[in-house]
Design a protein around this motif. Structure first.
Motif, PDB file in Angstrom:
ATOM      1  N   ARG A 119      -0.168   2.953  -8.993  1.00  0.00           N
ATOM      2  CA  ARG A 119      -0.597   1.570  -9.156  1.00  0.00           C
ATOM      3  C   ARG A 119       0.368   0.713  -9.965  1.00  0.00           C
ATOM      4  O   ARG A 119       0.575  -0.434  -9.664  1.00  0.00           O
ATOM      5  CB  ARG A 119      -1.954   1.515  -9.813  1.00  0.00           C
ATOM      6  CG  ARG A 119      -3.074   1.914  -8.877  1.00  0.00           C
ATOM      7  CD  ARG A 119      -4.379   1.590  -9.517  1.00  0.00           C
ATOM      8  NE  ARG A 119      -5.442   0.980  -8.812  1.00  0.00           N
ATOM      9  CZ  ARG A 119      -5.477   0.338  -7.667  1.00  0.00           C
ATOM     10  NH1 ARG A 119      -4.399   0.179  -6.995  1.00  0.00           N
ATOM     11  NH2 ARG A 119      -6.548  -0.181  -7.161  1.00  0.00           N
ATOM     12  N   ARG A 120       0.956   1.252 -10.982  1.00  0.00           N
ATOM     13  CA  ARG A 120       1.787   0.412 -11.853  1.00  0.00           C
ATOM     14  C   ARG A 120       3.031  -0.116 -11.149  1.00  0.00           C
ATOM     15  O   ARG A 120       3.643  -1.055 -11.609  1.00  0.00           O
ATOM     16  CB  ARG A 120       2.172   1.137 -13.128  1.00  0.00           C
ATOM     17  CG  ARG A 120       3.009   2.371 -12.910  1.00  0.00           C
ATOM     18  CD  ARG A 120       3.223   3.110 -14.214  1.00  0.00           C
ATOM     19  NE  ARG A 120       3.950   4.322 -13.909  1.00  0.00           N
ATOM     20  CZ  ARG A 120       4.871   4.828 -14.654  1.00  0.00           C
ATOM     21  NH1 ARG A 120       5.189   4.266 -15.793  1.00  0.00           N
ATOM     22  NH2 ARG A 120       5.495   5.918 -14.298  1.00  0.00           N
ATOM     23  N   TYR A 121       3.405   0.494 -10.012  1.00  0.00           N
ATOM     24  CA  TYR A 121       4.567   0.021  -9.268  1.00  0.00           C
ATOM     25  C   TYR A 121       4.190  -0.742  -8.012  1.00  0.00           C
ATOM     26  O   TYR A 121       5.036  -1.235  -7.327  1.00  0.00           O
ATOM     27  CB  TYR A 121       5.470   1.194  -8.872  1.00  0.00           C
ATOM     28  CG  TYR A 121       6.041   1.920 -10.055  1.00  0.00           C
ATOM     29  CD1 TYR A 121       6.999   1.320 -10.851  1.00  0.00           C
ATOM     30  CD2 TYR A 121       5.596   3.186 -10.391  1.00  0.00           C
ATOM     31  CE1 TYR A 121       7.506   1.971 -11.948  1.00  0.00           C
ATOM     32  CE2 TYR A 121       6.107   3.840 -11.486  1.00  0.00           C
ATOM     33  CZ  TYR A 121       7.058   3.237 -12.265  1.00  0.00           C
ATOM     34  OH  TYR A 121       7.567   3.885 -13.355  1.00  0.00           O
ATOM     35  N   GLY A 122       2.894  -0.837  -7.700  1.00  0.00           N
ATOM     36  CA  GLY A 122       2.462  -1.503  -6.474  1.00  0.00           C
ATOM     37  C   GLY A 122       2.694  -2.998  -6.504  1.00  0.00           C
ATOM     38  O   GLY A 122       2.937  -3.584  -7.551  1.00  0.00           O
ATOM     39  N   CYS A 123       2.586  -3.629  -5.328  1.00  0.00           N
ATOM     40  CA  CYS A 123       2.769  -5.090  -5.221  1.00  0.00           C
ATOM     41  C   CYS A 123       1.522  -5.807  -5.678  1.00  0.00           C
ATOM     42  O   CYS A 123       0.444  -5.358  -5.503  1.00  0.00           O
ATOM     43  CB  CYS A 123       3.078  -5.467  -3.773  1.00  0.00           C
ATOM     44  SG  CYS A 123       4.646  -4.830  -3.206  1.00  0.00           S
ATOM     45  N   GLU A 173       0.831  -1.211   0.000  1.00  0.00           N
ATOM     46  CA  GLU A 173       0.000   0.000   0.000  1.00  0.00           C
ATOM     47  C   GLU A 173       0.865   1.260   0.000  1.00  0.00           C
ATOM     48  O   GLU A 173       0.531   2.246  -0.654  1.00  0.00           O
ATOM     49  CB  GLU A 173      -0.929  -0.001   1.210  1.00  0.00           C
ATOM     50  CG  GLU A 173      -2.023  -1.033   1.132  1.00  0.00           C
ATOM     51  CD  GLU A 173      -2.885  -1.062   2.391  1.00  0.00           C
ATOM     52  OE1 GLU A 173      -2.808  -0.123   3.215  1.00  0.00           O
ATOM     53  OE2 GLU A 173      -3.633  -2.040   2.549  1.00  0.00           O
ATOM     54  N   GLU A 210       2.288   1.823  -3.429  1.00  0.00           N
ATOM     55  CA  GLU A 210       1.221   2.308  -4.310  1.00  0.00           C
ATOM     56  C   GLU A 210       0.940   3.786  -4.063  1.00  0.00           C
ATOM     57  O   GLU A 210       0.777   4.561  -5.012  1.00  0.00           O
ATOM     58  CB  GLU A 210      -0.042   1.483  -4.081  1.00  0.00           C
ATOM     59  CG  GLU A 210      -1.149   1.794  -5.053  1.00  0.00           C
ATOM     60  CD  GLU A 210      -2.324   0.846  -4.886  1.00  0.00           C
ATOM     61  OE1 GLU A 210      -3.466   1.342  -4.942  1.00  0.00           O
ATOM     62  OE2 GLU A 210      -2.101  -0.349  -4.688  1.00  0.00           O
ATOM     63  N   ARG A 211       0.898   4.205  -2.803  1.00  0.00           N
ATOM     64  CA  ARG A 211       0.641   5.608  -2.476  1.00  0.00           C
ATOM     65  C   ARG A 211       1.779   6.508  -2.951  1.00  0.00           C
ATOM     66  O   ARG A 211       1.553   7.638  -3.364  1.00  0.00           O
ATOM     67  CB  ARG A 211       0.427   5.765  -0.977  1.00  0.00           C
ATOM     68  CG  ARG A 211      -0.927   5.232  -0.553  1.00  0.00           C
ATOM     69  CD  ARG A 211      -1.059   4.996   0.918  1.00  0.00           C
ATOM     70  NE  ARG A 211      -0.918   6.175   1.737  1.00  0.00           N
ATOM     71  CZ  ARG A 211      -0.833   6.131   3.057  1.00  0.00           C
ATOM     72  NH1 ARG A 211      -0.876   4.972   3.691  1.00  0.00           N
ATOM     73  NH2 ARG A 211      -0.701   7.227   3.760  1.00  0.00           N
TER      74      ARG A 211
END
Length: 93
Positions: A89-93, A81, A84-85
């Motif tokens: 989104r494209r780099y989030g888990c 999270e 993402e913040r």
């Protein structure tokens, strides 16, 4: 600590607490590698926590972890999270 690690830590500290939502500045909690007590994780593996959710005896991750349990979260989920913040989104888990 490299400049990029330091910059990342400062960005994490600028976020509100990822458990209770308390406003920034936050502590940057390092995710522990393999849960080895006293061993700090990578500087990029940090999550923003207020003082109570970080070091509080009752609520804190370094205490009884009440907030973590109430929110039914893991440090790894909170790391996802946080990424993402920070980076979208494209780099989030």
């Amino acid at each position: 600590m490299t400049k990029s690690e330091s910059d990342h830590i400062e960005r994490v500290k600028s976020l509100p607490c990822c458990l209770c939502g308390s406003s920034a500045p936050s502590d940057a909690h390092h995710i522990l590698e393999g849960r080895i007590k006293g061993r700090r994780g990578n500087h990029f593996c940090t999550i923003p926590l207020c003082k109570d959710c970080h070091q509080g005896e009752r609520n804190g991750i370094h205490g009884r972890q009440i907030m973590l349990k109430l929110k039914k979260q893991t440090e790894l989920n909170l790391l996802g999270e946080t990424i993402e913040r920070l980076y979208g989104r494209r780099y989030g888990c």
